[in-house]
Scaffold this motif. Structure first.
Motif, PDB file in Angstrom:
ATOM      1  N   ASP A 216       0.824  -1.210   0.000  1.00 47.26           N
ATOM      2  CA  ASP A 216       0.000   0.000   0.000  1.00 47.26           C
ATOM      3  C   ASP A 216       0.859   1.261   0.000  1.00 47.26           C
ATOM      4  O   ASP A 216       0.461   2.292  -0.555  1.00 47.26           O
ATOM      5  CB  ASP A 216      -0.924   0.005   1.225  1.00 47.26           C
ATOM      6  CG  ASP A 216      -2.043  -1.013   1.097  1.00 47.26           C
ATOM      7  OD1 ASP A 216      -2.280  -1.504  -0.031  1.00 47.26           O
ATOM      8  OD2 ASP A 216      -2.676  -1.317   2.121  1.00 47.26           O
ATOM      9  N   ASP A 217       2.024   1.172   0.649  1.00 47.09           N
ATOM     10  CA  ASP A 217       2.884   2.357   0.753  1.00 47.09           C
ATOM     11  C   ASP A 217       4.172   2.214  -0.056  1.00 47.09           C
ATOM     12  O   ASP A 217       5.141   2.932   0.181  1.00 47.09           O
ATOM     13  CB  ASP A 217       3.220   2.659   2.212  1.00 47.09           C
ATOM     14  CG  ASP A 217       3.923   1.493   2.896  1.00 47.09           C
ATOM     15  OD1 ASP A 217       4.025   0.407   2.288  1.00 47.09           O
ATOM     16  OD2 ASP A 217       4.377   1.674   4.047  1.00 47.09           O
ATOM     17  N   LEU A 218       4.196   1.288  -1.043  1.00 48.30           N
ATOM     18  CA  LEU A 218       5.384   1.115  -1.887  1.00 48.30           C
ATOM     19  C   LEU A 218       4.961   0.739  -3.296  1.00 48.30           C
ATOM     20  O   LEU A 218       4.453  -0.363  -3.541  1.00 48.30           O
ATOM     21  CB  LEU A 218       6.317   0.045  -1.313  1.00 48.30           C
ATOM     22  CG  LEU A 218       7.580  -0.243  -2.142  1.00 48.30           C
ATOM     23  CD1 LEU A 218       8.408   1.018  -2.322  1.00 48.30           C
ATOM     24  CD2 LEU A 218       8.397  -1.355  -1.504  1.00 48.30           C
ATOM     25  N   LYS A 219       5.159   1.669  -4.215  1.00 53.06           N
ATOM     26  CA  LYS A 219       4.872   1.454  -5.632  1.00 53.06           C
ATOM     27  C   LYS A 219       6.192   1.466  -6.402  1.00 53.06           C
ATOM     28  O   LYS A 219       7.068   2.293  -6.131  1.00 53.06           O
ATOM     29  CB  LYS A 219       3.951   2.549  -6.176  1.00 53.06           C
ATOM     30  CG  LYS A 219       2.739   2.856  -5.290  1.00 53.06           C
ATOM     31  CD  LYS A 219       1.874   1.632  -5.043  1.00 53.06           C
ATOM     32  CE  LYS A 219       0.700   1.956  -4.115  1.00 53.06           C
ATOM     33  NZ  LYS A 219      -0.079   0.753  -3.753  1.00 53.06           N
ATOM     34  N   ILE A 220       6.322   0.553  -7.371  1.00 53.10           N
ATOM     35  CA  ILE A 220       7.548   0.429  -8.152  1.00 53.10           C
ATOM     36  C   ILE A 220       7.249   0.837  -9.588  1.00 53.10           C
ATOM     37  O   ILE A 220       6.350   0.286 -10.233  1.00 53.10           O
ATOM     38  CB  ILE A 220       8.100  -1.004  -8.124  1.00 53.10           C
ATOM     39  CG1 ILE A 220       8.227  -1.507  -6.684  1.00 53.10           C
ATOM     40  CG2 ILE A 220       9.436  -1.071  -8.848  1.00 53.10           C
ATOM     41  CD1 ILE A 220       9.187  -0.722  -5.834  1.00 53.10           C
TER      42      ILE A 220
END
Length: 283
Positions: A216-220
């Motif tokens: 939810d708090d980490l997009k690549i």
């Protein structure tokens, strides 16, 4: 300038990858309004692939988005390589050359785009290199706001760093909407506030892409998936501020059929058509 006689770049474009060459060559109806390539992937390509590339580049205006200029590095600028880029831009009547606000070399190629420290010293360093590149090419270039996952040694915010580089180098901005969204999640800021704080008059064109949800708090930032609704919404908000500037759909792997990619290209066109500010071609 690189080109003045091949028409204006406008509308919705697509990154040209070798995987897409066959379907684009065989498709007559559904085509993007322009194409974008990494020049280093094509500079020394001849023979059959070179001829195929040249034929595709004749069908639509062409933009170049570099991968290896390494503007933030302390290594010397590779002027021989940049000379090859300049020749490529002229040969194919390229409308705009852009690069990443990052670095990818340190006594050798790193094969990744690493973030530049957000410091005053780095501002002066990278802005000086951008200015030197622009002098060499005889043309302003566009610099892309990049995704990043750590900011060691920072003494200023991301937005202040980007703005300082743009101002000191007097270059243009390739605005990547997906990178704003990804960074806003990973680093906890308001994407609309970030967008509004940019010097939007410097935007030459826009990127939009998909990404990977690690958490939810980490997009690549992968360019390997469909564009999600929040990024489409941010693109629409961008158009309300800058007008319907030329916009490129980036896709680097996990390629669906061309018809499915063109659905996303058409979604860009639909968002552009709904903007009250008149559409603008690339300067």
């Amino acid at each position: 300038m690189f080109s003045t006689d091949f028409g204006k770049v406008s509308g919705a474009g697509l990154g040209l990858r070798r995987t897409l060459m066959d379907p684009l060559e065989n498709e007559e109806a559904a085509w993007p309004d322009f194409l974008e390539v990494a020049p280093e992937n094509w500079i020394r390509v001849g023979g059959r692939f070179g001829r195929r590339f040249a034929a595709l580049a004749e069908r639509r205006p062409l933009l170049c988005h570099g991968l290896s200029l390494s503007l933030g590095s302390t290594d010397p600028v590779d002027w021989a390589f940049l000379g090859e880029v300049r020749d490529f831009l002229r040969k194919h009547r390229v409308q705009k050359y852009t690069e990443h606000l990052s670095y990818c070399s340190d006594n050798g190629h790193l094969y990744d785009l690493a973030p530049i420290p957000f410091t005053e010293e780095a501002v002066r360093h990278v802005a000086g290199r951008i200015a030197a590149v622009q002098d060499f090419l005889g043309e302003r270039i566009g610099i892309e706001n990049v995704s990043y996952y750590a900011a060691p040694g920072a003494d200023m915010s991301e937005i202040d760093f980007v703005n300082a580089v743009l101002n000191e180098a007097d270059c243009e901005l390739l605005l990547d909407v997906n990178n704003i969204y990804v960074n806003s999640i990973n680093h906890g800021y308001d994407p609309l506030a970030y967008l509004q704080a940019l010097p939007l008059e410097r935007v030459c064109y826009i990127h939009v892409a998909g990404h990977y949800d690690e958490a939810d708090d980490l997009k690549i930032d992968t360019h390997g998936a469909d564009v999600i609704d929040p990024v489409w919404d941010l693109l629409a908000q961008t158009y309300q501020r800058v007008g319907a500037l030329p916009t490129l759909l980036e896709r680097d792997f996990n390629f669906p059929p061309l018809a499915e990619l063109m659905v996303e290209v058409e979604q860009i066109r639909q968002l552009q058509a709904g903007v009250e500010i008149p559409a603008r071609a690339l300067r």
